[in-house]
Design an enzyme around this catalytic site. Structure first.
Site, PDB file in Angstrom:
ATOM      1  N   ARG A  14       0.831  -1.213   0.000  1.00  0.00           N
ATOM      2  CA  ARG A  14       0.000   0.000   0.000  1.00  0.00           C
ATOM      3  C   ARG A  14       0.868   1.267   0.000  1.00  0.00           C
ATOM      4  O   ARG A  14       0.958   1.965  -1.013  1.00  0.00           O
ATOM      5  CB  ARG A  14      -0.955  -0.031   1.205  1.00  0.00           C
ATOM      6  CG  ARG A  14      -2.097   0.967   1.130  1.00  0.00           C
ATOM      7  CD  ARG A  14      -1.717   2.383   1.494  1.00  0.00           C
ATOM      8  NE  ARG A  14      -1.175   2.494   2.855  1.00  0.00           N
ATOM      9  CZ  ARG A  14      -0.620   3.601   3.317  1.00  0.00           C
ATOM     10  NH1 ARG A  14      -0.548   4.684   2.562  1.00  0.00           N
ATOM     11  NH2 ARG A  14      -0.112   3.634   4.537  1.00  0.00           N
ATOM     12  N   ASP A  15       1.552   1.561   1.086  1.00  0.00           N
ATOM     13  CA  ASP A  15       2.318   2.813   1.156  1.00  0.00           C
ATOM     14  C   ASP A  15       3.481   2.769   0.174  1.00  0.00           C
ATOM     15  O   ASP A  15       3.877   3.795  -0.391  1.00  0.00           O
ATOM     16  CB  ASP A  15       2.853   3.027   2.594  1.00  0.00           C
ATOM     17  CG  ASP A  15       3.039   4.491   2.960  1.00  0.00           C
ATOM     18  OD1 ASP A  15       2.878   5.366   2.090  1.00  0.00           O
ATOM     19  OD2 ASP A  15       3.368   4.769   4.126  1.00  0.00           O
ATOM     20  N   HIS A 206       4.836   5.010  12.701  1.00  0.00           N
ATOM     21  CA  HIS A 206       4.929   4.886  11.234  1.00  0.00           C
ATOM     22  C   HIS A 206       6.011   5.863  10.765  1.00  0.00           C
ATOM     23  O   HIS A 206       5.748   7.042  10.563  1.00  0.00           O
ATOM     24  CB  HIS A 206       3.557   5.220  10.643  1.00  0.00           C
ATOM     25  CG  HIS A 206       3.449   5.159   9.155  1.00  0.00           C
ATOM     26  ND1 HIS A 206       2.883   4.093   8.482  1.00  0.00           N
ATOM     27  CD2 HIS A 206       3.805   6.039   8.189  1.00  0.00           C
ATOM     28  CE1 HIS A 206       2.895   4.330   7.181  1.00  0.00           C
ATOM     29  NE2 HIS A 206       3.455   5.507   6.964  1.00  0.00           N
ATOM     30  N   HIS A 208       9.055   7.277   8.263  1.00  0.00           N
ATOM     31  CA  HIS A 208       9.664   7.343   6.934  1.00  0.00           C
ATOM     32  C   HIS A 208      11.136   7.715   7.134  1.00  0.00           C
ATOM     33  O   HIS A 208      11.488   8.409   8.087  1.00  0.00           O
ATOM     34  CB  HIS A 208       8.934   8.362   6.057  1.00  0.00           C
ATOM     35  CG  HIS A 208       7.600   7.865   5.570  1.00  0.00           C
ATOM     36  ND1 HIS A 208       7.393   7.434   4.282  1.00  0.00           N
ATOM     37  CD2 HIS A 208       6.412   7.703   6.202  1.00  0.00           C
ATOM     38  CE1 HIS A 208       6.130   7.040   4.141  1.00  0.00           C
ATOM     39  NE2 HIS A 208       5.508   7.192   5.300  1.00  0.00           N
ATOM     40  N   CYS A 239       4.293   9.234  -0.001  1.00  0.00           N
ATOM     41  CA  CYS A 239       2.885   9.601  -0.147  1.00  0.00           C
ATOM     42  C   CYS A 239       2.805  10.578  -1.310  1.00  0.00           C
ATOM     43  O   CYS A 239       3.492  11.597  -1.309  1.00  0.00           O
ATOM     44  CB  CYS A 239       2.333  10.233   1.122  1.00  0.00           C
ATOM     45  SG  CYS A 239       0.641  10.822   0.910  1.00  0.00           S
ATOM     46  N   ASN A 248       9.406   4.506   3.283  1.00  0.00           N
ATOM     47  CA  ASN A 248       9.165   4.116   4.666  1.00  0.00           C
ATOM     48  C   ASN A 248      10.416   3.471   5.246  1.00  0.00           C
ATOM     49  O   ASN A 248      11.289   3.000   4.525  1.00  0.00           O
ATOM     50  CB  ASN A 248       8.050   3.058   4.711  1.00  0.00           C
ATOM     51  CG  ASN A 248       6.703   3.599   4.327  1.00  0.00           C
ATOM     52  OD1 ASN A 248       6.440   3.809   3.151  1.00  0.00           O
ATOM     53  ND2 ASN A 248       5.857   3.820   5.305  1.00  0.00           N
TER      54      ASN A 248
HETATM   55  P1  HMG Z   1     -13.358  14.220  -3.238  1.00  0.00           P
HETATM   56  O1  HMG Z   1     -13.060  14.589  -4.639  1.00  0.00           O
HETATM   57  O2  HMG Z   1     -13.615  15.288  -2.227  1.00  0.00           O
HETATM   58  O3  HMG Z   1     -14.537  13.141  -3.238  1.00  0.00           O
HETATM   59  O4  HMG Z   1     -12.138  13.313  -2.735  1.00  0.00           O
HETATM   60  P2  HMG Z   1     -16.098  13.363  -3.126  1.00  0.00           P
HETATM   61  O5  HMG Z   1     -16.535  12.789  -1.830  1.00  0.00           O
HETATM   62  O6  HMG Z   1     -16.441  14.785  -3.433  1.00  0.00           O
HETATM   63  O7  HMG Z   1     -16.630  12.437  -4.324  1.00  0.00           O
HETATM   64  C1  HMG Z   1     -16.339  12.756  -5.691  1.00  0.00           C
HETATM   65  C2  HMG Z   1     -16.464  11.530  -6.571  1.00  0.00           C
HETATM   66  O8  HMG Z   1     -15.479  10.569  -6.169  1.00  0.00           O
HETATM   67  C3  HMG Z   1     -17.819  10.813  -6.465  1.00  0.00           C
HETATM   68  O9  HMG Z   1     -18.078  10.265  -7.764  1.00  0.00           O
HETATM   69  C4  HMG Z   1     -17.534   9.669  -5.532  1.00  0.00           C
HETATM   70  O10 HMG Z   1     -18.355   8.543  -5.718  1.00  0.00           O
HETATM   71  C5  HMG Z   1     -16.101   9.318  -5.882  1.00  0.00           C
HETATM   72  P3  HMG Z   1     -19.115  10.975  -8.758  1.00  0.00           P
HETATM   73  O11 HMG Z   1     -20.402  11.009  -7.976  1.00  0.00           O
HETATM   74  O12 HMG Z   1     -18.553  12.344  -9.016  1.00  0.00           O
HETATM   75  O13 HMG Z   1     -19.085  10.059  -9.941  1.00  0.00           O
HETATM   76  N1  HMG Z   1     -15.423   8.717  -4.734  1.00  0.00           N
HETATM   77  C6  HMG Z   1     -14.825   7.520  -4.727  1.00  0.00           C
HETATM   78  N2  HMG Z   1     -14.642   6.586  -5.670  1.00  0.00           N
HETATM   79  C7  HMG Z   1     -13.997   5.452  -5.292  1.00  0.00           C
HETATM   80  N3  HMG Z   1     -13.546   5.218  -4.046  1.00  0.00           N
HETATM   81  C8  HMG Z   1     -13.701   6.141  -3.085  1.00  0.00           C
HETATM   82  C9  HMG Z   1     -14.372   7.345  -3.422  1.00  0.00           C
HETATM   83  N4  HMG Z   1     -14.666   8.442  -2.703  1.00  0.00           N
HETATM   84  C10 HMG Z   1     -15.323   9.273  -3.514  1.00  0.00           C
HETATM   85  N5  HMG Z   1     -13.271   5.893  -1.839  1.00  0.00           N
HETATM   86  C11 HMG Z   1     -11.277  11.563  -1.322  1.00  0.00           C
HETATM   87  C12 HMG Z   1     -12.100  12.836  -1.402  1.00  0.00           C
HETATM   88  C13 HMG Z   1     -11.059  11.228   0.130  1.00  0.00           C
HETATM   89  C14 HMG Z   1     -12.058  10.439  -2.008  1.00  0.00           C
HETATM   90  C15 HMG Z   1      -9.943  11.799  -2.076  1.00  0.00           C
HETATM   91  O14 HMG Z   1      -9.329  12.918  -1.517  1.00  0.00           O
HETATM   92  C16 HMG Z   1      -9.001  10.623  -1.990  1.00  0.00           C
HETATM   93  O15 HMG Z   1      -9.251   9.582  -2.572  1.00  0.00           O
HETATM   94  N6  HMG Z   1      -7.862  10.770  -1.260  1.00  0.00           N
HETATM   95  C17 HMG Z   1      -6.923   9.677  -1.066  1.00  0.00           C
HETATM   96  C18 HMG Z   1      -5.505  10.184  -1.010  1.00  0.00           C
HETATM   97  C19 HMG Z   1      -4.573   9.049  -0.674  1.00  0.00           C
HETATM   98  O16 HMG Z   1      -4.881   7.877  -0.866  1.00  0.00           O
HETATM   99  N7  HMG Z   1      -3.372   9.379  -0.142  1.00  0.00           N
HETATM  100  C20 HMG Z   1      -2.393   8.406   0.221  1.00  0.00           C
HETATM  101  C21 HMG Z   1      -2.724   7.650   1.479  1.00  0.00           C
HETATM  102  S1  HMG Z   1      -2.370   8.559   2.980  1.00  0.00           S
HETATM  103  C22 HMG Z   1      -0.688   8.231   3.322  1.00  0.00           C
HETATM  104  O17 HMG Z   1       0.004   7.700   2.512  1.00  0.00           O
HETATM  105  C23 HMG Z   1      -0.144   8.541   4.704  1.00  0.00           C
HETATM  106  C24 HMG Z   1       0.067   7.290   5.577  1.00  0.00           C
HETATM  107  O18 HMG Z   1       0.964   6.393   4.969  1.00  0.00           O
HETATM  108  C25 HMG Z   1       0.600   7.690   6.959  1.00  0.00           C
HETATM  109  C26 HMG Z   1       1.783   8.662   6.898  1.00  0.00           C
HETATM  110  O19 HMG Z   1       2.832   8.345   6.320  1.00  0.00           O
HETATM  111  O20 HMG Z   1       1.581   9.754   7.428  1.00  0.00           O
HETATM  112  C27 HMG Z   1      -1.271   6.551   5.793  1.00  0.00           C
HETATM  113 MG    MG Z   2       3.180   6.598   5.069  1.00  0.00          MG
END
Ligand code: HMG
Ligand code: MG
Length: 297
Positions: A14-15, A206, A208, A239, A248
């Site tokens: 994933r990450d 967690h 990095h 990320c 990481n």
């Molecule tokens: P948004 O554009 O605000 O979404 O994104 P929305 O709620 O306004 O919805 C818009 C459209 O997206 C809709 O479709 C939804 O159905 C669709 P439409 O009606 O327009 O056809 N939609 C989805 N489709 C599939 N799966 C979903 C989903 N949600 C909405 N889950 C959202 C908001 C949260 C979805 C977006 O910002 C997003 O996907 N962000 C993810 C970013 C990400 O994955 N970042 C990496 C992970 S975090 C990380 O790595 C840190 C970590 O490792 C810890 C650390 O190191 O600190 C965990």
């Molecule tokens: Mg991370």
């Protein structure tokens, strides 16, 4: 003293893969997950049910989980909202992880929400997941520093973390998203959570390795009583929405240190190294892990 055993929470599929330029075929991802499980890693976070245009590398989440079948049901997957939860429920998955931000800027960049709006998004997601019998982990990002806001006050991290736990998460993973933490800061953060009533039994770290501090920070956290550590095979990862987030803490580097300290982890180091060497071939770039480089030749 140090704990006698720790749990390694593997985040490579994933990450790691969310931040690779190459889009890895779903069959290769499935093999990656299976090899990590076979190497003795007790928990392997498999993928994310996020918006596919936000993280195209993991757009095949449903196919991957279908490919993993029964073996994949208990593996955690990232879910930010109810739409993601619905996708996980359709597949009968049992374990999700929500991911919040300690800062306003990163909540906006990573979730398209304000700091407060992120909790409103998570609240029904966690409530419905718990009703369905799922386990929920919560991440909080930017616990030590934020590329846009700079130093992040410890009190702000405790506020974000306790709000996520209060929604019904069983474990809080404290993310050093951009790798700027140092050992004393780790001690202070764990102590501040203890003061807020959150013991080390509910915390994971967690790290990095951007600044080469991940193992020093891990040692500091061990001394504070933390027993769950996130790590990524071969040190893959970052990320896509955090400027300057690199890999990481490598699982192999962590395992090497724990073995040297006599701390049980249950992981077969050689099996993880050979998995990372194989994955490096698939990605077309060498692993950044010092231990993989030392043992993988
Ligand atoms: P948004 O554009 O605000 O979404 O994104 P929305 O709620 O306004 O919805 C818009 C459209 O997206 C809709 O479709 C939804 O159905 C669709 P439409 O009606 O327009 O056809 N939609 C989805 N489709 C599939 N799966 C979903 C989903 N949600 C909405 N889950 C959202 C908001 C949260 C979805 C977006 O910002 C997003 O996907 N962000 C993810 C970013 C990400 O994955 N970042 C990496 C992970 S975090 C990380 O790595 C840190 C970590 O490792 C810890 C650390 O190191 O600190 C965990
Ligand atoms: Mg991370």
């Amino acid at each position: 003293g140090l704990p006698s055993a720790v749990t390694i929470y593997e985040v490579g599929p994933r990450d790691g893969l969310q931040n690779e330029k190459a889009i890895v075929p779903v069959a290769v991802k499935a093999e990656f997950v299976r090899r990590l499980l076979t190497a003795g890693l007790p928990i392997v976070e498999a993928t994310s049910f996020v918006h596919p245009t936000w993280v195209p590398q993991l757009a095949d989440a449903a196919e991957l989980m279908a490919d993993l079948g029964e073996e994949g049901r208990h593996l955690p997957v990232l879910v930010p909202n109810e739409r993601g939860l619905d996708r996980a429920l359709e597949l009968g998955l049992e374990h999700i992880a929500i991911f919040g931000s300690a800062t306003e800027t990163f909540a906006s960049k990573n979730l398209n929400r304000t700091f407060d709006e992120q909790f409103a998004m998570f609240e029904p997601t966690v409530a419905r997941a718990r009703e369905a019998g799922m386990d929920v982990r919560a991440y909080v990002s930017m616990c030590f520093g934020d590329p846009w806001e700079g130093a992040v006050p410890i009190g702000q991290v405790v506020t974000a973390g306790t709000r996520l736990l209060d929604l019904g998460a069983s474990q809080l993973s404290l993310g050093d998203t951009i790798g700027v933490a140092t050992a004393g800061h780790v001690t202070a953060l764990v102590a501040a959570f203890a003061d807020a009533g959150v013991g080390t039994d509910r915390l994971a770290m967690h790290f990095h390795d951007t600044y080469g501090q991940a193992l020093a920070n891990t040692y500091s956290a061990l001394q504070s009583g933390i027993t769950t550590f996130d790590a990524s095979a071969g040190g893959l990862g970052g990320c896509p929405y955090a400027k300057s987030a690199t890999g990481n803490l490598a699982t192999e580097d962590l395992v090497w240190m724990l073995t040297g300290l006599g701390i049980d982890h249950g992981v077969d180091l050689d099996a993880v190294v050979s998995t990372s060497v194989w994955m490096a071939g698939e990605l077309g770039r060498p692993s950044p892990s010092a231990v993989v480089r030392a043992l993988g030749g």
